[in-house]
Write a protein that holds these residues in place. Structure first.
Motif, PDB file in Angstrom:
ATOM      1  N   ARG A 263      46.756  28.454  48.730  1.00 24.84           N
ATOM      2  CA  ARG A 263      47.031  29.393  47.659  1.00 24.84           C
ATOM      3  C   ARG A 263      46.748  30.774  48.207  1.00 24.84           C
ATOM      4  NH1 ARG A 263      43.212  28.180  43.009  1.00 24.84           N
ATOM      5  NH2 ARG A 263      41.871  29.596  44.159  1.00 24.84           N
ATOM      6  N   ILE A 264      47.574  31.742  47.818  1.00 25.25           N
ATOM      7  CA  ILE A 264      47.368  33.112  48.305  1.00 25.25           C
ATOM      8  C   ILE A 264      46.507  33.902  47.319  1.00 25.25           C
ATOM      9  CG2 ILE A 264      48.566  35.274  48.827  1.00 25.25           C
ATOM     10  CD1 ILE A 264      50.865  33.518  49.992  1.00 25.25           C
ATOM     11  N   GLY A 265      46.707  33.695  46.029  1.00 23.19           N
ATOM     12  CA  GLY A 265      45.923  34.407  45.022  1.00 23.19           C
ATOM     13  C   GLY A 265      44.440  34.075  45.131  1.00 23.19           C
ATOM     14  N   ARG A 266      43.622  35.060  44.790  1.00 26.44           N
ATOM     15  CA  ARG A 266      42.162  34.862  44.835  1.00 26.44           C
ATOM     16  C   ARG A 266      41.622  34.689  43.421  1.00 26.44           C
ATOM     17  NH1 ARG A 266      40.979  39.821  46.132  1.00 26.44           N
ATOM     18  NH2 ARG A 266      43.157  40.444  46.192  1.00 26.44           N
ATOM     19  N   PRO A 267      40.683  33.786  43.223  1.00 22.89           N
ATOM     20  CA  PRO A 267      40.141  33.570  41.874  1.00 22.89           C
ATOM     21  C   PRO A 267      39.671  34.890  41.251  1.00 22.89           C
ATOM     22  CG  PRO A 267      39.313  31.907  43.366  1.00 22.89           C
ATOM     23  CD  PRO A 267      40.065  32.898  44.216  1.00 22.89           C
ATOM     24  N   ALA A 268      40.066  35.112  39.995  1.00 25.25           N
ATOM     25  CA  ALA A 268      39.693  36.362  39.321  1.00 25.25           C
ATOM     26  C   ALA A 268      38.318  36.205  38.694  1.00 25.25           C
ATOM     27  CB  ALA A 268      40.721  36.687  38.248  1.00 25.25           C
TER      28      ALA A 268
ATOM     29  N   LYS B 288      35.983  40.882  35.850  1.00 25.51           N
ATOM     30  CA  LYS B 288      37.223  41.658  36.085  1.00 25.51           C
ATOM     31  C   LYS B 288      38.178  41.480  34.898  1.00 25.51           C
ATOM     32  CE  LYS B 288      41.175  42.910  38.423  1.00 25.51           C
ATOM     33  NZ  LYS B 288      41.501  44.195  39.010  1.00 25.51           N
ATOM     34  N   ILE B 289      38.304  40.227  34.444  1.00 22.56           N
ATOM     35  CA  ILE B 289      39.195  39.961  33.309  1.00 22.56           C
ATOM     36  C   ILE B 289      38.686  40.690  32.072  1.00 22.56           C
ATOM     37  CG2 ILE B 289      40.152  38.160  31.807  1.00 22.56           C
ATOM     38  CD1 ILE B 289      39.808  36.200  34.183  1.00 22.56           C
TER      39      ILE B 289
ATOM     40  N   ASP C 232      48.440  40.753  49.566  1.00 21.09           N
ATOM     41  CA  ASP C 232      48.562  39.340  49.194  1.00 21.09           C
ATOM     42  C   ASP C 232      50.018  39.011  48.858  1.00 21.09           C
ATOM     43  OD1 ASP C 232      45.812  38.921  49.433  1.00 21.09           O
ATOM     44  OD2 ASP C 232      45.430  39.292  47.292  1.00 21.09           O
TER      45      ASP C 232
ATOM     46  N   LEU D 199      46.441  41.093  38.084  1.00 21.48           N
ATOM     47  CA  LEU D 199      45.648  39.995  37.513  1.00 21.48           C
ATOM     48  C   LEU D 199      46.563  39.070  36.712  1.00 21.48           C
ATOM     49  CD1 LEU D 199      42.947  38.636  36.529  1.00 21.48           C
ATOM     50  CD2 LEU D 199      42.945  40.333  34.669  1.00 21.48           C
TER      51      LEU D 199
ATOM     52  N   PRO E 251      42.646  31.725  36.687  1.00 24.47           N
ATOM     53  CA  PRO E 251      43.003  33.149  36.740  1.00 24.47           C
ATOM     54  C   PRO E 251      42.938  33.646  38.190  1.00 24.47           C
ATOM     55  CG  PRO E 251      41.345  32.734  35.052  1.00 24.47           C
ATOM     56  CD  PRO E 251      41.458  31.478  35.862  1.00 24.47           C
ATOM     57  N   LEU E 252      43.927  34.455  38.561  1.00 22.03           N
ATOM     58  CA  LEU E 252      44.018  34.897  39.951  1.00 22.03           C
ATOM     59  C   LEU E 252      44.272  36.399  40.030  1.00 22.03           C
ATOM     60  CD1 LEU E 252      46.378  32.095  41.352  1.00 22.03           C
ATOM     61  CD2 LEU E 252      43.906  32.304  41.770  1.00 22.03           C
ATOM     62  N   VAL E 253      43.879  36.997  41.148  1.00 24.67           N
ATOM     63  CA  VAL E 253      44.251  38.382  41.436  1.00 24.67           C
ATOM     64  C   VAL E 253      44.996  38.443  42.758  1.00 24.67           C
ATOM     65  CG1 VAL E 253      42.453  39.573  40.120  1.00 24.67           C
ATOM     66  CG2 VAL E 253      41.984  38.844  42.458  1.00 24.67           C
ATOM     67  N   TYR E 254      45.907  39.421  42.826  1.00 23.23           N
ATOM     68  CA  TYR E 254      46.703  39.640  44.041  1.00 23.23           C
ATOM     69  C   TYR E 254      46.670  41.119  44.399  1.00 23.23           C
ATOM     70  CZ  TYR E 254      48.758  35.069  43.059  1.00 23.23           C
ATOM     71  OH  TYR E 254      48.945  33.738  42.828  1.00 23.23           O
ATOM     72  N   SER E 255      46.405  41.387  45.659  1.00 24.00           N
ATOM     73  CA  SER E 255      46.596  42.746  46.163  1.00 24.00           C
ATOM     74  C   SER E 255      48.038  42.865  46.636  1.00 24.00           C
ATOM     75  CB  SER E 255      45.645  43.009  47.337  1.00 24.00           C
ATOM     76  OG  SER E 255      46.032  42.189  48.438  1.00 24.00           O
TER      77      SER E 255
ATOM     78  N   ARG F 153      52.435  38.300  51.614  1.00 20.01           N
ATOM     79  CA  ARG F 153      52.304  37.042  52.355  1.00 20.01           C
ATOM     80  C   ARG F 153      53.292  35.979  51.848  1.00 20.01           C
ATOM     81  NH1 ARG F 153      46.099  35.512  52.025  1.00 20.01           N
ATOM     82  NH2 ARG F 153      46.928  33.601  52.982  1.00 20.01           N
ATOM     83  N   PHE F 154      53.822  36.193  50.638  1.00 25.06           N
ATOM     84  CA  PHE F 154      54.811  35.247  50.106  1.00 25.06           C
ATOM     85  C   PHE F 154      56.168  35.482  50.773  1.00 25.06           C
ATOM     86  CE2 PHE F 154      51.711  35.222  46.692  1.00 25.06           C
ATOM     87  CZ  PHE F 154      51.746  33.914  46.233  1.00 25.06           C
ATOM     88  N   PRO F 155      57.005  34.433  50.840  1.00 28.16           N
ATOM     89  CA  PRO F 155      58.372  34.662  51.311  1.00 28.16           C
ATOM     90  C   PRO F 155      59.036  35.690  50.388  1.00 28.16           C
ATOM     91  CG  PRO F 155      57.921  32.310  51.044  1.00 28.16           C
ATOM     92  CD  PRO F 155      56.771  33.039  50.433  1.00 28.16           C
TER      93      PRO F 155
ATOM     94  N   GLU G 133      50.864  29.200  41.216  1.00 25.51           N
ATOM     95  CA  GLU G 133      49.527  29.190  41.811  1.00 25.51           C
ATOM     96  C   GLU G 133      48.435  29.193  40.740  1.00 25.51           C
ATOM     97  OE1 GLU G 133      49.760  30.953  46.303  1.00 25.51           O
ATOM     98  OE2 GLU G 133      48.729  32.162  44.798  1.00 25.51           O
TER      99      GLU G 133
ATOM    100  N   PHE H 224      53.381  25.743  55.438  1.00 28.44           N
ATOM    101  CA  PHE H 224      53.354  26.767  54.394  1.00 28.44           C
ATOM    102  C   PHE H 224      53.299  26.113  53.018  1.00 28.44           C
ATOM    103  CE2 PHE H 224      54.798  29.890  51.426  1.00 28.44           C
ATOM    104  CZ  PHE H 224      54.272  31.070  51.929  1.00 28.44           C
TER     105      PHE H 224
ATOM    106  N   ARG I  82      49.786  45.704  36.338  1.00 29.68           N
ATOM    107  CA  ARG I  82      48.432  45.351  36.778  1.00 29.68           C
ATOM    108  C   ARG I  82      47.929  44.064  36.146  1.00 29.68           C
ATOM    109  NH1 ARG I  82      43.838  49.031  33.693  1.00 29.68           N
ATOM    110  NH2 ARG I  82      44.166  48.129  31.642  1.00 29.68           N
ATOM    111  N   ARG I  83      48.673  43.556  35.144  1.00 28.17           N
ATOM    112  CA  ARG I  83      48.142  42.392  34.434  1.00 28.17           C
ATOM    113  C   ARG I  83      49.272  41.575  33.835  1.00 28.17           C
ATOM    114  NH1 ARG I  83      45.334  41.476  29.411  1.00 28.17           N
ATOM    115  NH2 ARG I  83      46.015  43.472  28.571  1.00 28.17           N
TER     116      ARG I  83
ATOM    117  N   GLU J 222      45.235  45.915  41.937  1.00 27.19           N
ATOM    118  CA  GLU J 222      45.360  44.462  41.926  1.00 27.19           C
ATOM    119  C   GLU J 222      46.201  44.031  40.735  1.00 27.19           C
ATOM    120  OE1 GLU J 222      41.510  42.412  44.000  1.00 27.19           O
ATOM    121  OE2 GLU J 222      41.270  43.099  41.933  1.00 27.19           O
TER     122      GLU J 222
END
Lengths: 402, 176
Positions: free
Chosen positions: B21-26, B30-31, A117, A102, A110-114, A120-122, A171, B17, A240-241, A100
Motif C-alpha cells: 500500500r502506498i498510503g500511510r495510516p492517518a 490529523k483527522i 506518494d 486525507l 484512513p490514509l494520507v498521501y503526499s 508512486r502510482f501508475p 487502498e 507491484f 486536501r480531504r 497531504e
C-alpha cells in the motif's frame, strides 16, 4: 477582384486589430544576434490574448471568474496560463512538501498521501475539458455574451496527469455504507462538494500535472480532483480531504449555489453532467471579416460531458439548413473537439450558428427551446446554441442589429 | 513464504507491484484537526450554543461591513441573508437562507468553513451558533431566544426544504 488571391487576408482577431499597423511594415532579415536563451519561455510580445479577470478596483479581487479567450484559440488545448479561473477565496500558496490528501470516513483504514506518494502510482494521462456550470448563464437573457470569451470562456481543455481516485479508495477499503464522498479544498473557504461514489469509481482522478508540467496554482496546485465532464465547481482544487459518507453533506455549493431554479419554484440539485455544447470561435463576436468577400474558414469548439462529439453542423441561414463541419482528429471523450468548415462569403449579412451532437445521440437545441423547458431563472448548465450575426461590413455581433 | 518466493523470481530489488500500500495510516489527531464536515443530519456539528440575541455583537463586529446592518447584503459578492420569500417562482427570484436554503446545518457549515471572508476559521463554535441563530431569526424561522446547538439545529425546518429535486436532464430533445 473578389477572387484575387492577393486580396485574401486571414481574419484579424480582436487583439490582432490593435497591432495591425505595427505588423504591416515589411520584415527585414535579422542582422543582429537575437535574445539569449532562457530557463522558462514566454510568448511573443506581439501576442496579447488574455483572460478577463475582475476589475482591479473590485472589493474582492480574489473571488470571481476570469475567462479563456476562446476566440484566440487554436486546436483543442488551452494554454495553462489562459485556463479560465473561478475562485471563491483566492489562490492559496501551498508548499507541496506540507500538503497531504486525507481519505477518511466510511473506510477501513484512513490514509494520507503526499504529492510524492501519489507519483508512486501508475500515472494516467487524459485530455479533458473543465467548464464552470455558470458558463453561458447570460445566454438566456436579453444580454447574451458579446464575444466567445464572454459567452463561453468559462471552459478550457487540458491534458491532465494523475492517479485514478479508485486506486486510492481501494487502498483505504470503503465500507459498504459509503455512497458519497465529500471533497474539500485547501483554499481559504475550504470549498466542499459531495460527489456520488459511482463517479469516483469510474473516471475521476487526483491530478497533479497539466499540459506537461505541474498543475498551475490557479488550477489547484499541488493537486485537484478532476471529474471528467462534470461541472467545474465539483472538480475541487487544492484538494486536501476526501470524506466517505452515506449521504451528501448538503454544502453551500450544492444547495444555495449550483442548483437550477425551475419555473414552479422547485430546484434541480446534483446536476453534475455538462451537456453537449459548441461555439463558433472564428469568426465570432467582436471580430471582423477584414478581407471583404471571398474565402474564410469557420472554426469553433464543441464538447460534451457525456462522451465524444460525433457531429457538428453549421447553419448560415438562421437555422433553416445545416451543413456538417469537419471534426479535427483525434476526438477524445469529454474534451474540446475542434470543428472547421471552409466558406466563401458573398458580402451579405449572415446569421451563423453551430450545433453539436455527442455519442449518446444528444443534439444541442436553441436558447428558446431550453428556456421553454426550464424557464429563465435556470442560471447554470446553459448549453443552448450560440448565434452570431455577420453584418454586411464584415463585423460580427451577438445581436442581429448593431 | 509467498514474499520470499517473489524475491527469488524477480530481479534483485524488485517486488511485484500492488502487493503493498502506498498510503500511510492517518493519525486520529490529523483527522480530528481538519475534519469539519457537517451533515444535514447534524453529524459533525460540534459542542457549543448560541441565540440570535447573543449573536448581535458578533454580527456587528464580523459580518456587518459586508452583509449590511439589516442583513440585506451589498451589491456584487456580498449576498443578502434575508428576504426573497415568495419570489422563487417569479421572474426576479431572490435566493437567501430564508427563501432558498434547504438545510439549517448548511448555514453553520458555511460560516464555520468560509466566513468571515477575510478571516475564515476565526470564529468560536459559540459565535458560529449565535450567528446561525441570528440569521434564522431574521428570516422568521426561529425565535430570538431559541438556542441553536448540535441537537436543535438539525431539527430546524427550513421554508424551502423539500423543493429540491434530482437532475432531470436530458430534458430537451432536438427537432430535426
Amino acid at each position: 477582384m473578389k477572387n484575387d488571391p492577393s486580396r485574401r487576408k486571414i481574419l484579424s482577431m480582436g487583439a490582432g486589430l490593435a497591432t495591425l499597423t505595427a505588423c504591416t511594415s515589411k520584415q527585414e532579415a535579422p542582422s543582429q544576434v537575437g535574445a539569449a536563451l532562457s530557463p522558462y519561455g514566454n510568448r511573443s510580445p506581439h501576442e496579447t490574448a488574455k483572460r478577463l479577470p475582475p476589475p482591479a478596483d473590485s472589493k474582492t479581487p480574489a473571488t470571481g471568474g476570469s475567462r479563456t479567450p476562446l476566440q484566440d484559440s487554436y486546436g483543442t488545448i488551452t494554454p495553462s496560463s489562459l485556463h479560465f479561473e473561478r475562485h471563491h477565496a483566492g489562490i492559496p500558496d501551498i508548499d507541496p512538501a506540507r500538503h497531504e490528501l486525507l481519505i477518511h470516513g466510511l473506510v477501513e483504514q484512513p490514509l494520507v498521501y503526499s504529492l510524492e506518494d501519489l507519483k508512486r502510482f501508475p500515472a494516467t494521462t487524459r485530455v479533458h475539458f473543465v467548464e464552470c456550470s455558470g458558463n453561458g448563464g447570460a445566454e438566456y437573457t436579453a444580454a447574451p455574451g458579446a464575444t466567445a470569451q464572454v459567452s463561453h470562456g468559462l471552459a478550457s481543455c487540458s491534458e491532465w496527469t494523475g492517479v485514478p481516485v479508485k486506486l486510492l479508495l481501494a487502498e483505504a477499503k470503503l465500507k459498504p455504507e459509503a455512497k458519497w464522498v465529500v471533497a474539500e479544498g485547501g483554499d481559504a473557504c475550504k470549498l466542499a462538494r459531495s460527489i456520488p461514489l459511482a463517479k469516483l469509481m469510474d473516471d475521476a482522478m487526483i491530478v497533479y500535472a497539466q499540459n506537461g508540467e505541474a498543475i498551475r496554482p490557479e488550477q489547484g496546485y499541488p493537486m485537484r480532483l478532476l471529474l471528467p465532464g462534470w461541472e467545474g465547481n465539483s472538480n475541487v482544487k487544492w484538494v486536501r480531504r476526501l470524506h466517505a459518507t452515506a449521504e451528501p453533506a448538503q454544502t453551500t455549493h450544492e444547495t444555495a449555489y449550483y442548483t437550477d431554479l425551475m419555473p414552479d419554484g422547485k430546484s434541480r440539485q446534483f446536476s453534475f453532467e455538462l451537456e453537449t455544447k459548441s461555439v463558433i470561435t472564428r469568426p465570432s463576436g467582436g471580430q471582423k471579416l477584414t478581407g471583404g468577400q471571398g474565402d474564410y474558414e469557420i472554426t469553433g469548439l464543441a464538447w460534451s460531458g457525456r462522451g465524444k462529439i460525433t457531429r457538428v453542423e453549421i447553419s448560415l441561414d438562421g437555422g433553416k439548413t445545416w451543413k456538417d463541419a469537419e471534426l479535427t482528429q483525434p476526438i477524445h471523450a469529454k474534451a474540446f473537439t475542434r470543428f472547421r468548415m471552409p466558406w466563401s462569403w458573398d458580402g451579405a449579412a449572415v446569421t451563423m450558428q453551430s450545433r453539436a451532437s455527442d455519442d449518446t445521440g444528444y443534439t444541442q437545441v436553441s436558447q428558446d427551446e431550453l428556456a421553454a423547458a426550464r424557464g429563465r431563472n435556470y442560471r447554470y448548465h446553459n448549453n443552448g446554441i450560440k448565434v452570431w450575426y455577420i453584418q454586411s461590413d464584415g463585423s460580427v455581433s451577438h445581436v442581429a442589429q448593431v | 513464504m509467498l514474499l520470499r518466493f517473489s524475491l527469488v523470481v524477480l530481479a534483485a530489488g524488485a517486488l511485484a507491484f500492488g502487493q503493498g500500500r502506498i498510503g500511510r495510516p492517518a493519525p486520529e489527531e490529523k483527522i480530528k484537526a481538519i475534519n469539519i464536515t457537517t451533515m444535514s443530519t447534524g453529524a459533525g456539528l460540534p459542542e457549543g450554543k448560541g441565540t440570535a440575541a447573543g449573536g448581535k455583537s458578533v454580527y456587528k463586529e464580523k459580518c456587518e461591513t459586508c452583509h449590511n446592518e439589516k442583513l440585506e447584503g451589498r451589491t456584487g459578492q456580498y449576498p443578502a441573508l434575508v428576504g426573497g420569500k415568495g419570489s422563487l417562482n417569479t421572474s426576479k427570484p431572490v435566493r437567501t437562507v430564508g427563501s432558498y436554503w434547504p438545510y439549517a446545518t448548511t448555514v453553520f457549515d458555511y460560516i464555520r468553513r468560509s466566513m468571515p471572508y477575510d478571516q475564515p476559521g476565526s470564529l468560536s463554535n459559540d459565535e458560529t451558533y449565535a450567528l446561525v441563530a441570528l440569521i434564522l431569526n431574521a428570516n422568521g424561522i426561529i425565535g430570538e431566544n431559541d438556542e441553536m446547538n448540535k441537537d436543535s439545529l438539525p431539527k430546524v425546518k427550513m421554508p424551502n426544504a423539500g423543493n429540491f429535486v434530482p437532475d432531470a436532464r436530458p430534458d430537451v430533445k432536438a427537432k430535426r
